[in-house]
Design an enzyme around this catalytic site. Structure first.
Site, short mmCIF file in Angstrom:
data_model
loop_
_atom_site.label_atom_id
_atom_site.label_comp_id
_atom_site.label_asym_id
_atom_site.label_seq_id
_atom_site.Cartn_x
_atom_site.Cartn_y
_atom_site.Cartn_z
N TYR A 31 0.82 -1.21 0.00
CA TYR A 31 0.00 0.00 0.00
C TYR A 31 0.86 1.26 0.00
O TYR A 31 2.08 1.19 0.17
CB TYR A 31 -0.96 0.00 1.20
CG TYR A 31 -0.32 0.30 2.54
CD1 TYR A 31 0.51 -0.61 3.18
CD2 TYR A 31 -0.54 1.52 3.18
CE1 TYR A 31 1.08 -0.32 4.41
CE2 TYR A 31 0.03 1.81 4.41
CZ TYR A 31 0.84 0.89 5.02
OH TYR A 31 1.42 1.19 6.23
N LYS A 146 6.40 -1.72 1.94
CA LYS A 146 5.19 -1.16 2.57
C LYS A 146 4.06 -2.16 2.39
O LYS A 146 3.16 -2.00 1.55
CB LYS A 146 4.88 0.22 1.98
CG LYS A 146 4.01 1.08 2.89
CD LYS A 146 4.09 2.54 2.54
CE LYS A 146 3.09 3.41 3.28
NZ LYS A 146 3.21 3.42 4.73
N GLU A 178 12.55 2.90 13.92
CA GLU A 178 11.55 3.89 13.48
C GLU A 178 10.38 3.81 14.44
O GLU A 178 10.45 3.14 15.47
CB GLU A 178 11.13 3.61 12.04
CG GLU A 178 10.52 2.22 11.81
CD GLU A 178 9.99 2.01 10.40
OE1 GLU A 178 9.80 2.97 9.64
OE2 GLU A 178 9.75 0.82 10.07
N LEU A 202 11.00 1.61 7.07
CA LEU A 202 10.39 2.06 5.82
C LEU A 202 11.09 3.34 5.35
O LEU A 202 11.26 4.27 6.16
CB LEU A 202 8.90 2.34 6.04
CG LEU A 202 8.15 2.69 4.76
CD1 LEU A 202 7.84 1.42 3.96
CD2 LEU A 202 6.87 3.45 5.05
#
Ligand code: PDD
Length: 296
Positions: A31, A146, A178, A202
């Site tokens: 996505y 993702k 993250e 990411l």
């Protein structure tokens, strides 16, 4: 609300996906989340490139060309009654006629796109600062993809929510990777640091823009590992994403960060970020047109 599903624009209530869809059965899909300000898609080339990278990583073909994606996104935005959008775009491998782990050949992917209203605050607005926690990173080792397979992220974020906090920072072998749905930056001695790209995080589009801003305004910035000690000793901590932009952090695991208020460097960067967004809007007014705005 009008959404896009498998080639059609439909009211959300009429959108249907098979229970055999591999997104539903296996989390087998990828996505993107793309902001648009004043109808201008933000950093769209970067988002479409990351979508392509994610599709390549999971061995799926891209169902559309960039031009086709743009036409879908523009049409979808024109069907909404607001101007600032947060577009959610999902491609799953599609539905076979039975359940099997093996990747089927010749099935059509399922493509779903929707928009929701993007709420943004101007930089001048007072930001109270966010409380956050840290947790061991329990995700898989392909966090640069993702993928819709977000159960670990959901559970990790929920632990923050359970403690009235806004984000969970993830720790792998003593290094902060993250946030559960964001990238992390720290400021120490008037320099900015963020962990380097790799399989454990990411590659955020917002993250990259902040690195560009740092270069533009000549602010010292380095991609290097950030330990939990670095995090707690930082003068400032921020998390960044397409939906939240740049969020200043005032506590981690109950420990105050810096002065306990959003810092001076955050103010500098959020102003530059807002300026960048304004340029995109002005460009629209000047040309009277929509553009694939990445404002390079
Ligand atoms: N998430 N890291 C993770 C794990 C994320 O889920 C996100 C964004 C980011 C920031 O990436 P970007 O700046 O490109 O938005 C980093 C989106 C917003 C989401 O899942 O809703």
């Amino acid at each position: 609300m009008i959404v896009f599903i498998n080639g059609e624009f439909l009211p959300l209530e009429q959108a249907r996906v098979s229970p055999l869809d591999r997104g539903f059965l296996f989390g087998d899909g990828v996505y993107e989340v793309i902001p648009a300000y004043a109808g201008q898609l933000f950093r769209i080339e970067q988002h479409l490139q990351r979508l392509q990278n994610s599709l390549d990583a999971v061995r799926m073909a891209n169902p559309y060309s960039s031009r086709q994606w743009l036409n879908i996104l523009w049409e979808l935005m024109s069907q909404q009654d607001y101007d600032n959008h947060l577009i959610y775009l999902q491609v799953t491998r599609g539905a076979d006629d039975h359940r099997s782990h093996a990747i089927p050949v010749n099935i059509e992917p399922t493509v779903f796109v929707m928009s929701s209203r993007l709420k943004t605050e101007p930089a001048t607005t007072h930001h109270p600062g966010a409380h956050t926690i840290t947790r061991e990173d329990s995700r898989w080792r392909h966090c640069d993809v993702k993928a819709v397979t977000l159960l670990a992220n959901v559970l990790l974020r929920q632990q923050a929510i359970d403690q009235q906090c806004e984000e969970t920072f993830l720790v792998c072998d003593g290094q902060v990777t993250e946030g559960a749905a964001s990238n992390i930056f720290i400021v120490r001695d008037r320099a900015l640091f963020t962990p380097p790209k790799g399989p454990m995080l990411l590659p955020g589009v917002t993250r990259d823009l902040i690195l560009e801003i740092a270069e533009d305004i000549d602010f010292p910035c380095q991609e290097r590992t950030v330990s939990t000690h670095d995090l707690l000793a930082a003068d400032e901590v921020w998390f960044t994403s397409s939906s939240r932009e740049i969020v200043p952090v005032i506590s981690v695991d109950g420990q105050q960060i810096g002065s306990g208020t959003p810092g001076a460097v955050w103010h500098k960067f959020i102003s530059a970020f807002d300026h960048y967004k304004e340029n995109i809007k002005e460009r629209k007014q000047a040309t009277g047109q929509r553009t694939a705005a990445s404002a390079q």
